[in-house]
Scaffold this active site. Structure first.
Site, short mmCIF file in Angstrom:
data_model
loop_
_atom_site.label_atom_id
_atom_site.label_comp_id
_atom_site.label_asym_id
_atom_site.label_seq_id
_atom_site.Cartn_x
_atom_site.Cartn_y
_atom_site.Cartn_z
N ASN A 10 0.87 -1.18 0.00
CA ASN A 10 0.00 0.00 0.00
C ASN A 10 0.91 1.22 0.00
O ASN A 10 1.55 1.52 1.00
CB ASN A 10 -0.90 -0.04 1.25
CG ASN A 10 -1.74 1.22 1.40
OD1 ASN A 10 -1.79 2.06 0.50
ND2 ASN A 10 -2.40 1.35 2.53
N GLY A 174 2.65 1.92 10.94
CA GLY A 174 3.59 3.03 10.85
C GLY A 174 4.32 3.33 12.15
O GLY A 174 4.95 4.37 12.28
N SER A 214 3.54 -2.51 10.24
CA SER A 214 4.99 -2.61 10.42
C SER A 214 5.56 -3.96 9.98
O SER A 214 6.46 -4.49 10.64
CB SER A 214 5.39 -2.29 11.86
OG SER A 214 5.01 -0.95 12.18
P1 13P Z 1 3.17 0.15 7.73
O1 13P Z 1 3.66 -1.12 7.09
O2 13P Z 1 3.91 1.37 7.30
O3 13P Z 1 3.03 -0.01 9.21
O4 13P Z 1 1.66 0.38 7.17
C1 13P Z 1 0.77 -0.66 7.23
C2 13P Z 1 -0.44 -0.31 6.46
O5 13P Z 1 -1.21 0.56 6.85
C3 13P Z 1 -0.69 -1.00 5.19
O6 13P Z 1 -1.97 -0.74 4.71
#
Ligand code: 13P
Length: 251
Positions: A10, A174, A214
Site C-alpha cells: 500500500n 507506521g 509494520s
Molecule cells: P506500515 O507497514 O507502514 O506499518 O503500514 C501498514 C499499512 O497501513 C498497510 O496498509
C-alpha cells in the site's frame, strides 16, 4: 486447505508518477516467475494507469487505495469502480484505518464501498483492526466482530468468496511496533471464526486474511509461518524496492 499467499504493497500518499513507475518496474522484476504467491501494489490514484501499464506483462496485480460505490456522478474526490477498472486495477483496499480514523469512514460506508467493488468485479481487501485504547480496554474482539459484520452486511456467500480480509491493528501501523506472531495468529483465527459464523466453514477456510502493521523484511518470515496468516499488507517497507523484494520472497 491451500490459500495462496498475497503480498500487497500500500503506497498510500507517496510517489510521483515517475517514481511510482520506476518502483513498479522493480516490483514486476521481483515477481517474475513466482507461482506460489501473489503480489499486489496500490499506487496513488494519479499513478494508477501508468503503473498498470508498467507491470502489464508481469504477474503483479494493481489495486486502488479506496473505491466509491456509485458508477459515476456528483461525488467530488471519489473514484468509481468503473474508473478503477479503466485504469487497470483489479482490486481495491477498503476500510483502511486511515480512512476510518482520519476521514471518518464508518462500517456503513465501508460496506457500501465493498458492495460497489464486488458488483463491478473488483476484489475488495477489507481492512479491520482495533486501536491501542480498544485493545487495552479489552474491546479487540468486539471491534473486530463489528467491523467484519458491518463490512460484509448483505454480502452473499457467493460474493464473499472473492473478499480478502486484512487485519491491521491500528497501534502497529507506521509505528515500527508489529503485532507478535502470536497476537496476529490469535486475531486471524478469531476473524476466520467470525467468517464461519456468518457463512460456512468452507468459505472461512478459503478466505485469505492478510496481516498489516509494520511488516518488514526481518519479521515477515515469522508472521507468514503462522497458520492463519495468509499474506501481508505492507506500508512503509513497500516503498523501497529491496525491502519489498525481500518481503515478497518470504520463506
Ligand atoms: P506500515 O507497514 O507502514 O506499518 O503500514 C501498514 C499499512 O497501513 C498497510 O496498509
Amino acid at each position: 486447505m491451500q490459500r495462496k499467499p498475497l503480498i500487497a504493497g500500500n503506497w498510500k500518499m507517496h510517489l510521483t508518477i515517475q517514481e511510482a513507475v520506476a518502483l513498479a518496474k522493480k516490483v514486476a522484476a521481483s515477481s517474475q516467475g513466482l507461482e506460489d504467491r501473489e503480489v499486489m501494489i496500490a499506487p496513488a490514484a494519479t499513478a494508477l494507469a501508468a503503473v498498470a501499464e508498467a507491470v502489464r506483462t508481469s504477474p503483479v496485480v494493481i489495486a486502488g487505495q479506496n473505491v466509491a460505490w456509485k458508477e459515476q456522478g456528483a461525488y467530488t474526490g471519489e473514484i468509481s469502480p468503473l474508473m478503477l477498472k479503466d485504469a487497470g486495477a483489479k482490486m481495491a483496499i477498503i476500510g483502511h484505518s486511515e480512512r476510518r480514523h482520519i476521514f471518518g469512514e464508518d462500517n456503513g460506508m465501508i460496506n457500501q464501498r465493498l458492495i460497489g467493488a464486488l458488483t463491478h468485479g473488483i476484489i475488495p481487501i477489507l481492512c479491520i483492526g482495533e486501536t491501542l485504547d480498544e485493545r487495552e480496554e479489552g474491546l479487540t474482539w468486539e471491534v473486530l466482530r463489528e467491523q467484519v459484520r458491518g463490512g460484509l452486511e448483505g454480502v452473499s456467500g457467493e460474493q464473499a468468496a472473492d473478499v480478502v480480509l486484512a487485519y491491521e491493528p491500528v497501534w502497529a501501523i507506521g509505528t515500527g511496533k508489529t503485532a507478535s506472531r502470536e497476537q496476529a495468529q490469535e486475531a486471524h483465527q478469531f476473524i476466520r471464526g467470525l467468517i464461519e459464523e456468518l457463512y460456512q466453514k468452507k468459505l472461512a477456510e478459503q478466505m485469505r486474511i492478510l496481516y498489516g502493521g509494520s511488516v518488514k523484511p526481518d519479521n515477515v518470515d515469522d508472521l507468514m509461518r503462522m497458520p492463519d496468516v495468509d499474506g501481508a499488507l505492507v506500508g512503509g517497507a513497500a516503498l523501497e524496492a529491496d525491502s519489498f523484494d525481500r518481503i515478497i520472497h518470504f520463506s
